[in-house]
Scaffold this motif. Structure first.
Motif, PDB file in Angstrom:
ATOM      1  N   LEU A  85     -27.071 -16.480  26.267  1.00 20.16           N
ATOM      2  CA  LEU A  85     -27.694 -15.225  26.695  1.00 20.16           C
ATOM      3  C   LEU A  85     -27.803 -14.209  25.566  1.00 20.16           C
ATOM      4  O   LEU A  85     -28.223 -13.075  25.799  1.00 20.16           O
ATOM      5  CB  LEU A  85     -26.889 -14.623  27.849  1.00 20.16           C
ATOM      6  CG  LEU A  85     -26.760 -15.484  29.099  1.00 20.16           C
ATOM      7  CD1 LEU A  85     -25.895 -14.797  30.139  1.00 20.16           C
ATOM      8  CD2 LEU A  85     -28.136 -15.820  29.672  1.00 20.16           C
ATOM      9  N   SER A  86     -27.439 -14.615  24.358  1.00 20.51           N
ATOM     10  CA  SER A  86     -27.486 -13.717  23.203  1.00 20.51           C
ATOM     11  C   SER A  86     -28.062 -14.480  22.016  1.00 20.51           C
ATOM     12  O   SER A  86     -27.571 -15.562  21.674  1.00 20.51           O
ATOM     13  CB  SER A  86     -26.076 -13.208  22.888  1.00 20.51           C
ATOM     14  OG  SER A  86     -26.079 -12.310  21.811  1.00 20.51           O
ATOM     15  N   THR A  87     -29.103 -13.912  21.404  1.00 22.99           N
ATOM     16  CA  THR A  87     -29.753 -14.581  20.279  1.00 22.99           C
ATOM     17  C   THR A  87     -29.948 -13.613  19.121  1.00 22.99           C
ATOM     18  O   THR A  87     -29.944 -12.387  19.300  1.00 22.99           O
ATOM     19  CB  THR A  87     -31.121 -15.156  20.694  1.00 22.99           C
ATOM     20  OG1 THR A  87     -31.965 -14.095  21.114  1.00 22.99           O
ATOM     21  CG2 THR A  87     -30.967 -16.171  21.821  1.00 22.99           C
ATOM     22  N   GLN A 135     -22.269  -9.878  31.231  1.00 22.48           N
ATOM     23  CA  GLN A 135     -23.448 -10.264  30.472  1.00 22.48           C
ATOM     24  C   GLN A 135     -23.270  -9.766  29.039  1.00 22.48           C
ATOM     25  O   GLN A 135     -22.945  -8.598  28.827  1.00 22.48           O
ATOM     26  CB  GLN A 135     -24.705  -9.636  31.074  1.00 22.48           C
ATOM     27  CG  GLN A 135     -25.050 -10.134  32.465  1.00 22.48           C
ATOM     28  CD  GLN A 135     -25.680 -11.510  32.439  1.00 22.48           C
ATOM     29  OE1 GLN A 135     -26.556 -11.797  31.625  1.00 22.48           O
ATOM     30  NE2 GLN A 135     -25.227 -12.379  33.327  1.00 22.48           N
ATOM     31  N   PRO A 136     -23.490 -10.620  28.043  1.00 24.22           N
ATOM     32  CA  PRO A 136     -23.382 -10.153  26.653  1.00 24.22           C
ATOM     33  C   PRO A 136     -24.628  -9.395  26.233  1.00 24.22           C
ATOM     34  O   PRO A 136     -25.671  -9.447  26.893  1.00 24.22           O
ATOM     35  CB  PRO A 136     -23.249 -11.465  25.869  1.00 24.22           C
ATOM     36  CG  PRO A 136     -24.040 -12.447  26.677  1.00 24.22           C
ATOM     37  CD  PRO A 136     -23.828 -12.052  28.127  1.00 24.22           C
ATOM     38  N   LEU A 137     -24.522  -8.679  25.123  1.00 23.77           N
ATOM     39  CA  LEU A 137     -25.701  -8.031  24.557  1.00 23.77           C
ATOM     40  C   LEU A 137     -26.724  -9.099  24.186  1.00 23.77           C
ATOM     41  O   LEU A 137     -26.378 -10.150  23.632  1.00 23.77           O
ATOM     42  CB  LEU A 137     -25.320  -7.223  23.324  1.00 23.77           C
ATOM     43  CG  LEU A 137     -24.286  -6.108  23.536  1.00 23.77           C
ATOM     44  CD1 LEU A 137     -24.121  -5.297  22.257  1.00 23.77           C
ATOM     45  CD2 LEU A 137     -24.662  -5.207  24.692  1.00 23.77           C
ATOM     46  N   ALA A 138     -27.986  -8.816  24.474  1.00 27.25           N
ATOM     47  CA  ALA A 138     -29.030  -9.811  24.234  1.00 27.25           C
ATOM     48  C   ALA A 138     -29.192 -10.113  22.747  1.00 27.25           C
ATOM     49  O   ALA A 138     -29.486 -11.250  22.363  1.00 27.25           O
ATOM     50  CB  ALA A 138     -30.354  -9.325  24.826  1.00 27.25           C
ATOM     51  N   GLN A 164     -30.488  -8.555  31.360  1.00 28.19           N
ATOM     52  CA  GLN A 164     -30.881  -8.007  32.656  1.00 28.19           C
ATOM     53  C   GLN A 164     -30.576  -6.514  32.788  1.00 28.19           C
ATOM     54  O   GLN A 164     -30.863  -5.926  33.830  1.00 28.19           O
ATOM     55  CB  GLN A 164     -30.178  -8.768  33.783  1.00 28.19           C
ATOM     56  CG  GLN A 164     -30.501 -10.253  33.802  1.00 28.19           C
ATOM     57  CD  GLN A 164     -29.713 -11.005  34.855  1.00 28.19           C
ATOM     58  OE1 GLN A 164     -28.813 -10.453  35.491  1.00 28.19           O
ATOM     59  NE2 GLN A 164     -30.044 -12.271  35.043  1.00 28.19           N
ATOM     60  N   GLY A 165     -30.005  -5.912  31.747  1.00 35.87           N
ATOM     61  CA  GLY A 165     -29.559  -4.537  31.858  1.00 35.87           C
ATOM     62  C   GLY A 165     -30.455  -3.553  31.155  1.00 35.87           C
ATOM     63  O   GLY A 165     -31.499  -3.900  30.586  1.00 35.87           O
ATOM     64  N   THR A 166     -30.023  -2.282  31.177  1.00 34.22           N
ATOM     65  CA  THR A 166     -30.801  -1.199  30.585  1.00 34.22           C
ATOM     66  C   THR A 166     -30.123  -0.586  29.364  1.00 34.22           C
ATOM     67  O   THR A 166     -30.674   0.320  28.749  1.00 34.22           O
ATOM     68  CB  THR A 166     -31.016  -0.077  31.619  1.00 34.22           C
ATOM     69  OG1 THR A 166     -29.738   0.460  31.991  1.00 34.22           O
ATOM     70  CG2 THR A 166     -31.729  -0.607  32.852  1.00 34.22           C
TER      71      THR A 166
END
Length: 368
Positions: A160-162, A225-228, A270-272
Motif C-alpha cells: 500500500l506504499s510505493t 493504513q501506511p502513507l501512500a 484511502q485517506g485525506t
C-alpha cells in the motif's frame, strides 16, 4: 447503626477482613493472592454500596489490596473505576504463562467471560526479604504474546506504499507553512496564546523499510493504513516546535540542508492526510516495526511514553524506529504534510497540531 446491628446479628463484617502480610514463595502465588484479595474487596463494595458508589470508600478498599501485594508506590490502577463486572475474578481466571529471570518475573493470566476474554500481564520483582511483589499490571483484550498484526496483514501493508505514489494538494482550507511553524526562538502575542516558541531536535528516527504510518499509538492496528508515498531510508533528525508547554508541530527532516518550498498532503491510499487522535498522542513509525511487535510490547511502549508524556523516540523492533508525541491540545484531528524542495524531492514530513495558526476569511487556516 441498623446496618452495624444487622452485621453483628448475622456475623457479617461491615468491612472485609484484611489479608495477612504473607510472603509469596512464587510469582504465581503472589498474583493469585492479589486476585483473590482484590475480588474480595470488590464483592464487599458491591454488597454494601450497590449502585450508589462511594469512590472514597472504593479507593480505600483497592488501596488495601494494592498495599498488600504491590511494590511500594505501585498499584493496580483500579481505584478510580468501579463496575458491575470485576476486573479480577479468581473463579474465571487461569494462569497461562510464567517467566522468571533472576529477581524479575512475569505472569500472564486469562479471564474467561461471557463476552470476550480479558488478559493481564503482571510484572513482579523478588525483594531482599525473599518475597515476590507486583510492580505493575497490564490489561489486554488480545493474547499478550500474539503479534499486533499477522504475517498476511504485514505483507499487505507493504503493497500500500510505493516510491512513486502520486502526491495530492492539501485540503483547500489549509494554507499552512512548515517554515513558519518551525521558526523557533520567537514569541507569540495573541489574545488567546502568548509565550516563547522553541524548536529542538529530540533525536533521530531509523527508517528501514520506507513504509511509514501515522497513528494514535493507543489504537489497535487492524485498520492501519501506511502513507501512500514511501519515505527515504536511513536515520533522520526529528524536531519539535513548542509553545505554552505544548507540542505545536513535529517533523522528520530527510535532508536538513534543503528547504521545503511546497507541501503535499501526507495521505494514505484511502485517506485525506488528516489523522485522528483519541489518546492524546500521535506516532510516526516504520511499519516494519510491527512485524514482530506483540500486544504486550505495544502496551509497554505506550506506557513508557505516557509515563513521561514528552516527544521522544521508541523502539518497536529496532531502536528509534518510532517517534511519539503529545498531540497539541489533545484529542482531535491533525494534518500531515510532505515537504518538497524546489526540485520536487522529499525533504521533510511534518504534522501540524493547529496551535500556531490563525483562521482567515473564508475559513482558511494560515500559519503564524
Amino acid at each position: 447503626m441498623m446496618k452495624k446491628l444487622f452485621d453483628l446479628l448475622t456475623g457479617k463484617p461491615s468491612t472485609p477482613a484484611p489479608a495477612s502480610a504473607t510472603i509469596a514463595p512464587t510469582p504465581e502465588a503472589r498474583v493469585r493472592a492479589f486476585i483473590q484479595h482484590w475480588h474480595r474487596q470488590w464483592t464487599h463494595a458491591r454488597e454494601t454500596m450497590g449502585d450508589d458508589v462511594d469512590f472514597g470508600r472504593w479507593h480505600s478498599l483497592v488501596s488495601e489490596a494494592d498495599q498488600a501485594h504491590f511494590d511500594k508506590d505501585c498499584g493496580s490502577g483500579t481505584s478510580d473505576a468501579y463496575g458491575s463486572d470485576p476486573d479480577f475474578d479468581p473463579a474465571t481466571t487461569e494462569v497461562i504463562g510464567q517467566r522468571i529471570d533472576g529477581t524479575q518475573a512475569q505472569v500472564h493470566t486469562r479471564r474467561n467471560g461471557a463476552a470476550s476474554a480479558r488478559y493481564h500481564v503482571y510484572d513482579l520483582r523478588h525483594d531482599a526479604n525473599g518475597d515476590w511483589r507486583i510492580s505493575q499490571v497490564f490489561t489486554l483484550f488480545d493474547p499478550p504474546t500474539a503479534p499486533v498484526i499477522n504475517a498476511a496483514r504485514y505483507a499487505e501493508l507493504g503493497t500500500l506504499s510505493t516510491a512513486d505514489a502520486p502526491l495530492a494538494a492539501p485540503n483547500d482550507d489549509l494554507a499552512l507553512d512548515e517554515n513558519l511553524l518551525f521558526r523557533g526562538d520567537r514569541r507569540i502575542e495573541q489574545d488567546d496564546l502568548r509565550g516563547q516558541i522553541t524548536q529542538q531536535v529530540i533525536g533521530e528516527i531509523d527508517i528501514r523499510s520506507g513504509v511509514l504510518a501515522i497513528s494514535d499509538f493507543g489504537y489497535g492496528f487492524d485498520d492501519l493504513q501506511p502513507l501512500a508515498r514511501r519515505a527515504p531510508l536511513g536515520r533522520h533528525p526529528v524536531e519539535t516546535v513548542m509553545v505554552d508547554r505544548r507540542v505545536a508541530g513535529i517533523r522528520i527532516r530527510f535532508d536538513p540542508h534543503r528547504r521545503a518550498v511546497t507541501w503535499k498532503a501526507a495521505r494514505t491510499q484511502q485517506g485525506t492526510g488528516i489523522y485522528g487522535v483519541d489518546a492524546g498522542n500521535l506516532a510516526i513509525f516504520d511499519v516494519s516495526g510491527l512485524q514482530t511487535l506483540s500486544h504486550i510490547a505495544q502496551e509497554r511502549c505506550f506506557r513508557q511514553w505516557s509515563g513521561a508524556g514528552i516527544a521522544r523516540t521508541l523502539a518497536l523492533a529496532h531502536p528509534d524506529d518510532c517517534v511519539i508525541t503529545p498531540s497539541g491540545y489533545g484529542d482531535g484531528a491533525y494534518p500531515a504534510f510532505w515537504g518538497l524542495d524546489d526540485s520536487g524531492a522529499l525533504v521533510s514530513l511534518y504534522v501540524d497540531f493547529m496551535i500556531l495558526i490563525e483562521e482567515r476569511d473564508a475559513g482558511r487556516y494560515v500559519s503564524l
